[in-house]
Write an enzyme that holds these catalytic residues in place. Structure first.
Site, PDB file in Angstrom:
ATOM      1  N   ASP A 298      -0.046  -0.311  -8.933  1.00 44.24           N
ATOM      2  CA  ASP A 298      -0.439  -1.713  -9.095  1.00 44.24           C
ATOM      3  C   ASP A 298       0.619  -2.387  -9.959  1.00 44.24           C
ATOM      4  O   ASP A 298       1.519  -1.739 -10.498  1.00 44.24           O
ATOM      5  CB  ASP A 298      -1.821  -1.780  -9.763  1.00 44.24           C
ATOM      6  N   HIS A 299       0.519  -3.679 -10.090  1.00 40.96           N
ATOM      7  CA  HIS A 299       1.325  -4.439 -11.040  1.00 40.96           C
ATOM      8  C   HIS A 299       0.427  -4.884 -12.187  1.00 40.96           C
ATOM      9  O   HIS A 299      -0.653  -5.436 -11.957  1.00 40.96           O
ATOM     10  CB  HIS A 299       1.940  -5.673 -10.373  1.00 40.96           C
ATOM     11  N   TYR A 469      -3.591  -7.559  -9.414  1.00 45.01           N
ATOM     12  CA  TYR A 469      -4.382  -7.358  -8.188  1.00 45.01           C
ATOM     13  C   TYR A 469      -3.504  -6.986  -6.998  1.00 45.01           C
ATOM     14  O   TYR A 469      -3.634  -7.552  -5.912  1.00 45.01           O
ATOM     15  CB  TYR A 469      -5.226  -8.590  -7.873  1.00 45.01           C
ATOM     16  N   HIS A 470      -2.624  -5.995  -7.211  1.00 39.10           N
ATOM     17  CA  HIS A 470      -1.725  -5.530  -6.153  1.00 39.10           C
ATOM     18  C   HIS A 470      -1.858  -4.017  -5.940  1.00 39.10           C
ATOM     19  O   HIS A 470      -0.855  -3.298  -5.941  1.00 39.10           O
ATOM     20  CB  HIS A 470      -0.276  -5.869  -6.503  1.00 39.10           C
ATOM     21  N   PRO A 471      -3.068  -3.481  -5.725  1.00 36.23           N
ATOM     22  CA  PRO A 471      -3.191  -2.034  -5.525  1.00 36.23           C
ATOM     23  C   PRO A 471      -2.597  -1.611  -4.184  1.00 36.23           C
ATOM     24  O   PRO A 471      -2.691  -2.323  -3.187  1.00 36.23           O
ATOM     25  CB  PRO A 471      -4.702  -1.808  -5.568  1.00 36.23           C
TER      26      PRO A 471
END
Length: 540
Positions: A298-299, A469-471
């Site tokens: 994620d980020h 919110y970048h899984p």
């Protein structure tokens, strides 16, 4: 019910895949548990903070306590709605750096290099530059797509703060890039967004609705529970709808496009995954793939917030009258502050001389506000979201109690994460200290006065780091002989016939920037593979 292809998930990749498969003449069924994407909270770009915090549109996932973030549980919104996360995201459109995809190819994802994915980005885009923008040279339109399904546009950049951010970046010695999705990603410049005529343009708008209108695609509202298997061949999907359980059959293939959380969960519930883990949760192992649910990435980001000395920020709309004005203007005219996601400027930078290519991203926002939109910090202000793009930390998605996913991101478990974060925070401070912000700069809100040492900044990250919110990465793509790969370079689940995964879960490594664009690209490219078509001509 039966179709040639059954796709689980009407999200970013699933919708693109459905359109391309149906357009070939094949019959397609798309299974989606979420409801309608109608309504102003989703359609109005300026209201982006609402849908991702509404149970109606979000699966409501959160992580297990994160040891390096003071034991906090971080939310992990995933779209439970037509359009998936493309209907609740921030609409920032970033292709990713070409070298991200070169890395994929080197890790065994043959055919997915930067030169090979570039034509798929052009095929999917309908890009409008807008402008011209003060201090930003014109972009090269030949590097972008025109006439594709996905409208990509830019905001008006009317806010003096938004313009000052790019000017300040140049004053601080960084380059200005006319198009970070074009020839040069590195530098400061205007941001692209998936907005058409002042309205969110999700993958459902771009792909799913045209596919349904074409007659070969059917949308089924149901909850997928597992893949129906005949030995090691996928034959359909078991679903629940209307209180009844049934199987939707696939004549050719089942395709999971259910997100980096739900796709590995469906595989594991179907007996595909780490055998010992499945057996411990009462699932009979059919195919032992230890990589299922591993490699979670994620980020993470923090907000560097500055008070504004003039009333020029979006805080002037942060009241009932202001919100009413923004909403009414958007409904009546389709323009104004509500027609933009307000992430209209940003930057892609290197954290230091050791970074071979940019590894920091900044999103600038002309208001000082929490990402969930629930509260402004303290009146007029502005902020930049900043965080590392290629964290070495890895997590897992596993079967949990009651059937819910057990999510462990393991954020900040590599010391490199803190080093890059500190560089990012200091870079934002350097930008905000430039002459371009002199007319607007008040005091620093966060991290705040006195938070200068490495230890103070590390403590700030531990307490205030939030997911972007970048899984991704939980069904990693790789070579057939790679024991931790879940799908091969054709997106086929290794060891299973008639089953593919096509979404952000197959990313070998997280791409640089927001993930909506590469997720859609994966759907576009996988469609050609599934149909047996010759890939688009690679660049160069």
């Amino acid at each position: 019910m039966e179709a040639d292809f059954v796709i689980v998930g009407a999200g970013s990749a699933g919708c693109a895949l459905a359109f391309r498969l149906a357009d070939s003449g094949a019959s397609v069924i798309v299974i989606e548990h979420g409801g309608t994407d109608a309504g102003p909270f989703i359609r109005m770009p300026g209201a982006l903070s609402y849908p991702m915090n509404m149970k109606r549109y979000d699966w409501g996932y959160s992580s297990e306590p994160e040891t390096q973030l003071n034991g906090r549980r971080l939310v992990c919104p995933r779209g439970k709605v037509i359009g998936g996360s493309s209907s609740i995201n921030g609409m920032v459109y970033v292709r990713g750096h070409a070298r991200d995809f070169d890395y994929w190819a080197k890790q065994g994802a043959k055919g997915w290099s930067g030169a090979e994915v570039a034509p798929y980005y052009r095929r999917m885009e309908d890009w409008r530059e807008g402008g011209p923008f003060q201090g930003v040279p014109p972009a090269d339109p030949t590097l972008r797509g025109l006439g594709g399904p996905l409208r990509v546009s830019r905001g008006t950049r009317e806010s003096p703060l938004t313009r000052a951010f790019v000017q300040a970046g140049a004053e601080a010695g960084w380059p200005v890039t006319p198009d970070y999705n074009g020839a040069t990603q590195e530098g400061f410049g205007p941001y692209d967004m998936t907005v058409k005529d002042g309205r969110r343009w999700s993958s459902a708008d771009a792909y799913l609705r045209p596919a349904i209108k074409g007659g070969n695609c059917t949308l089924v509202r149901a909850l997928a529970s597992k893949v129906a298997m005949d030995g090691t061949r996928a034959t359909g999907v078991d679903v629940t709808r209307g209180g009844k359980t049934e199987t939707i059959r696939a004549r050719r293939e089942v395709i999971l496009s259910a997100s980096a959380i739900n796709s590995p969960m469906l595989l594991m519930r179907s007996g595909i995954g780490p055998a010992a883990h499945l057996a411990a949760h009462g699932v009979a192992p059919l195919v032992d793939r230890p990589g299922v649910g591993s490699n979670l990435q994620d980020h993470l980001e923090v907000y560097v917030q500055q008070a504004a000395s003039q009333p020029v920020s979006l805080f002037k709309y942060w009241n009932l009258i202001g919100k009413g004005y923004v909403g009414a203007r958007w409904l009546l005219r389709g323009d104004g502050p509500g027609a933009s996601n307000q992430f209209e400027s940003g930057a892609f930078l290197r954290s230091g001389p050791d970074a071979e290519y940019p590894d920091l991203q900044m999103h600038f926002l002309p208001i000082a506000v929490r990402y969930d939109g629930q509260a402004a910090a303290e009146g007029h202000g502005f902020q930049a979201h900043v965080g590392p793009m290629r964290s070495p930390s890895r997590g897992t998605v596993r079967l949990g109690a009651g059937g819910a996913p057990e999510i462990r991101f393991n954020y900040m478990t590599d010391p490199e994460d803190f080093k890059v974060f500190r560089a990012g925070i200091r870079a934002v401070r350097k930008v905000f200290a430039q002459a371009a912000f002199d007319p607007y700069r008040g005091h620093e809100i966060s991290p705040g006065k006195g938070a200068d040492s490495d230890e103070a900044l590390d403590a700030f990250v531990r307490e205030h780091g939030e997911s972007a919110y970048h899984p991704c990465g939980t069904c990693r793509m790789g070579a057939l002989g790679d024991p931790m790969a879940v799908v091969d370079p054709e997106t086929r689940v290794i060891g299973v016939e008639g089953l593919r995964v096509v979404d952000s879960s197959i990313f070998p490594r997280v791409t640089y920037g927001n993930l909506n664009a590469p997720s859609i690209m994966v759907g576009e490219k996988a469609a050609d593979m599934i149909l047996g078509r010759t890939p688009l001509q690679a660049d160069g």
